[in-house]
Design an enzyme around this catalytic site. Sequence first.
Site, PDB file in Angstrom:
ATOM      1  N   ALA A  34      17.551 -10.639  13.309  1.00 56.30           N
ATOM      2  CA  ALA A  34      18.372  -9.593  12.687  1.00 56.30           C
ATOM      3  C   ALA A  34      19.816  -9.639  13.173  1.00 56.30           C
ATOM      4  O   ALA A  34      20.694  -9.030  12.583  1.00 56.30           O
ATOM      5  CB  ALA A  34      17.771  -8.222  12.989  1.00 56.30           C
ATOM      6  N   ARG A  46       1.347  14.670  15.171  1.00 57.34           N
ATOM      7  CA  ARG A  46       0.758  16.016  15.261  1.00 57.34           C
ATOM      8  C   ARG A  46       0.318  16.355  16.678  1.00 57.34           C
ATOM      9  O   ARG A  46       0.517  17.455  17.152  1.00 57.34           O
ATOM     10  CB  ARG A  46      -0.429  16.116  14.316  1.00 57.34           C
ATOM     11  CG  ARG A  46      -0.047  16.765  13.000  1.00 57.34           C
ATOM     12  CD  ARG A  46      -1.273  17.247  12.290  1.00 57.34           C
ATOM     13  NE  ARG A  46      -2.192  16.150  12.089  1.00 57.34           N
ATOM     14  CZ  ARG A  46      -2.567  15.698  10.912  1.00 57.34           C
ATOM     15  NH1 ARG A  46      -2.112  16.251   9.826  1.00 57.34           N
ATOM     16  NH2 ARG A  46      -3.415  14.700  10.813  1.00 57.34           N
ATOM     17  N   ARG A  49      -0.889  14.524  22.918  1.00 54.64           N
ATOM     18  CA  ARG A  49      -1.745  14.062  24.023  1.00 54.64           C
ATOM     19  C   ARG A  49      -2.735  12.967  23.641  1.00 54.64           C
ATOM     20  O   ARG A  49      -3.357  12.370  24.493  1.00 54.64           O
ATOM     21  CB  ARG A  49      -2.511  15.245  24.619  1.00 54.64           C
ATOM     22  CG  ARG A  49      -1.640  16.088  25.547  1.00 54.64           C
ATOM     23  CD  ARG A  49      -2.130  17.486  25.610  1.00 54.64           C
ATOM     24  NE  ARG A  49      -2.250  18.031  24.252  1.00 54.64           N
ATOM     25  CZ  ARG A  49      -2.689  19.242  23.966  1.00 54.64           C
ATOM     26  NH1 ARG A  49      -3.076  20.026  24.907  1.00 54.64           N
ATOM     27  NH2 ARG A  49      -2.752  19.660  22.714  1.00 54.64           N
ATOM     28  N   GLU A 131       8.610  -1.279   1.117  1.00 52.81           N
ATOM     29  CA  GLU A 131       7.740  -2.453   0.961  1.00 52.81           C
ATOM     30  C   GLU A 131       6.298  -2.151   1.328  1.00 52.81           C
ATOM     31  O   GLU A 131       5.353  -2.585   0.659  1.00 52.81           O
ATOM     32  CB  GLU A 131       8.263  -3.595   1.856  1.00 52.81           C
ATOM     33  CG  GLU A 131       7.494  -4.883   1.772  1.00 52.81           C
ATOM     34  CD  GLU A 131       7.665  -5.585   0.433  1.00 52.81           C
ATOM     35  OE1 GLU A 131       6.724  -5.484  -0.380  1.00 52.81           O
ATOM     36  OE2 GLU A 131       8.698  -6.214   0.193  1.00 52.81           O
ATOM     37  N   VAL A 134       3.415  -0.554  -1.187  1.00 53.58           N
ATOM     38  CA  VAL A 134       2.746  -1.258  -2.283  1.00 53.58           C
ATOM     39  C   VAL A 134       2.076  -2.521  -1.763  1.00 53.58           C
ATOM     40  O   VAL A 134       2.736  -3.435  -1.286  1.00 53.58           O
ATOM     41  CB  VAL A 134       3.747  -1.622  -3.403  1.00 53.58           C
ATOM     42  CG1 VAL A 134       3.059  -2.364  -4.529  1.00 53.58           C
ATOM     43  CG2 VAL A 134       4.422  -0.370  -3.934  1.00 53.58           C
ATOM     44  N   GLU A 192     -10.040   6.671   2.243  1.00 50.44           N
ATOM     45  CA  GLU A 192      -9.027   7.655   2.616  1.00 50.44           C
ATOM     46  C   GLU A 192      -9.730   8.972   2.922  1.00 50.44           C
ATOM     47  O   GLU A 192     -10.859   9.201   2.455  1.00 50.44           O
ATOM     48  CB  GLU A 192      -8.063   7.875   1.448  1.00 50.44           C
ATOM     49  CG  GLU A 192      -7.292   6.648   1.002  1.00 50.44           C
ATOM     50  CD  GLU A 192      -6.076   6.323   1.854  1.00 50.44           C
ATOM     51  OE1 GLU A 192      -5.585   7.225   2.558  1.00 50.44           O
ATOM     52  OE2 GLU A 192      -5.635   5.170   1.823  1.00 50.44           O
ATOM     53  N   ASP A 203      -4.461   6.202  -5.606  1.00 53.49           N
ATOM     54  CA  ASP A 203      -3.659   5.417  -4.654  1.00 53.49           C
ATOM     55  C   ASP A 203      -3.109   4.160  -5.339  1.00 53.49           C
ATOM     56  O   ASP A 203      -1.915   3.853  -5.253  1.00 53.49           O
ATOM     57  CB  ASP A 203      -4.565   5.056  -3.460  1.00 53.49           C
ATOM     58  CG  ASP A 203      -3.983   3.989  -2.566  1.00 53.49           C
ATOM     59  OD1 ASP A 203      -3.171   4.314  -1.705  1.00 53.49           O
ATOM     60  OD2 ASP A 203      -4.345   2.799  -2.754  1.00 53.49           O
ATOM     61  N   LYS A 207       0.876   2.997  -6.527  1.00 54.78           N
ATOM     62  CA  LYS A 207       1.483   1.672  -6.258  1.00 54.78           C
ATOM     63  C   LYS A 207       1.965   1.043  -7.556  1.00 54.78           C
ATOM     64  O   LYS A 207       3.053   0.458  -7.619  1.00 54.78           O
ATOM     65  CB  LYS A 207       0.455   0.774  -5.553  1.00 54.78           C
ATOM     66  CG  LYS A 207       0.066   1.289  -4.162  1.00 54.78           C
ATOM     67  CD  LYS A 207      -1.121   0.517  -3.605  1.00 54.78           C
ATOM     68  CE  LYS A 207      -1.591   1.118  -2.283  1.00 54.78           C
ATOM     69  NZ  LYS A 207      -2.893   0.636  -1.834  1.00 54.78           N
ATOM     70  N   GLY A 304      -4.153  -1.732   6.666  1.00 54.55           N
ATOM     71  CA  GLY A 304      -4.451  -2.065   8.055  1.00 54.55           C
ATOM     72  C   GLY A 304      -3.201  -2.034   8.916  1.00 54.55           C
ATOM     73  O   GLY A 304      -2.073  -2.090   8.424  1.00 54.55           O
TER      74      GLY A 304
HETATM   75  N1  HSE Z   1      -6.736   2.975   0.851  1.00 52.39           N
HETATM   76  C1  HSE Z   1      -5.879   1.905   0.455  1.00 52.39           C
HETATM   77  C2  HSE Z   1      -6.723   0.688   0.135  1.00 52.39           C
HETATM   78  C3  HSE Z   1      -4.842   1.524   1.472  1.00 52.39           C
HETATM   79  O1  HSE Z   1      -7.941   0.729   0.295  1.00 52.39           O
HETATM   80  O2  HSE Z   1      -6.173  -0.296  -0.290  1.00 52.39           O
HETATM   81  C4  HSE Z   1      -3.689   2.476   1.475  1.00 52.39           C
HETATM   82  O3  HSE Z   1      -3.022   2.472   0.267  1.00 52.39           O
END
Ligand code: HSE
Length: 428
Positions: A34, A46, A49, A131, A134, A192, A203, A207, A304
Amino acid sequence: MPEPLRLGLAGLGTVGIGVVKIVQRHGALIAARAGRPVSIVAVTARDRRRNRGADISAYAWEDDPVRLATRRDIDVLVEVIGGSDGPARAATEAALASGKDVVTANKALLALHGQGLAERAEAAGRTIRFEAAVAGGIPVMKALTEGMAANAVGRVVGVMNGTCNYILTRMESAGLSYATVFEEARSLGYLEADPTLDVGGIDAGHKLALLAAVAFGTRVHFEQVAIEGIERVAIEDIRLAADMGYRVKLLGVAQMTGRGLEQRMSPCLVPADSPLGQLSGGTNLVMIEGDSVGQIVLRGAGAGEGPTASAVMADVVDLARGIRVPAFGLPARLLAEAPPAVQPAPAPYYLRTTLVDKPGALAKVAAALGDAGVSIDRMRQYRHEAPEAPVLIVTHKTTRDALDHALAAFAATGVVVGTPVALRIEQV
Ligand code: HSE
């Protein structure tokens, strides 16, 4: 030594901790690439600890994401809290108002409020990069905004929810029902917190809406994505589709047509030997067609810790380099208002129906299709012992209207048992 790019990190879940680990592990590599170091200055989450498996003791702690976002000693808010409203939105708006760039993995926030946020960012001379929102680790936004910057995009097709792809491929490989594999996915922690985001296609729909906006230079309109989830995909259809040379995928398609912008996320059949048909487990795949480059296929981990944090850090490194691509690839005021297509483009369809096994039954169904202008490509009646015969039909390309017309006429034939299943066959 050049000044570091200073990050405020909002969210210390899987992705946030992935970002911490990359910054700690690859500090020297990132600084070299960079041209300046990247440092985390302050964090918020949230629960202070909680043991997170990474050392965050060197970073200032804020209880309030908005306070973090407006700190004078940060340049960029990295928002990995999630959620379309609440603290993620408040922190993002506060960061932009106080002159920070924002890097986020938050697809829901951008899909629902992207235009307004892009306008706010530009008014402040800043940007929002997403980035990681998606297809996780796959650099699909970079492919569109950089690698394909000189192409007119014709179509974007993809599998963008790893959990659904896991469920569908596991149903096929183990011969298990949707309900059984859904429970398996839940116990493996793949779903999720609200599973409808995954299996309801929401979801992946978020995207797709983001991809369409960047691909076609249009304002993001999540509410215009026609969404159908995988909850009603039956193991019979997965088996029979395989028998006809297809696989069932939760497929996102965005294309600009003469009838407007088509955006849909739904279970579709794809040829089993295509790159999409071969995609198994939790992997994502996005295929983009550009007028000069032709077809590009990008495949990789869609979720992940490592993959998603990798995409977050790619945007951070761009900002450290002084690269500020507008949020949707074009200045927000230039994003077009494309009319939504009211009908999907014509396609072949897979039909499964059950007929009363008596003379002339098949002919009645064939006549209903013919009368609606739907032409049969292939047809198969399966061996059966019951008085009812399972029948599969693959049509030639047809409009959904014509098909619905034929399906309505099926009911009046007196030989069709139950409701037929119709799945679109996507040409990929
Ligand atoms: N829950 C999503 C998936 C990942 O299974 O691809 C987050 O968008």
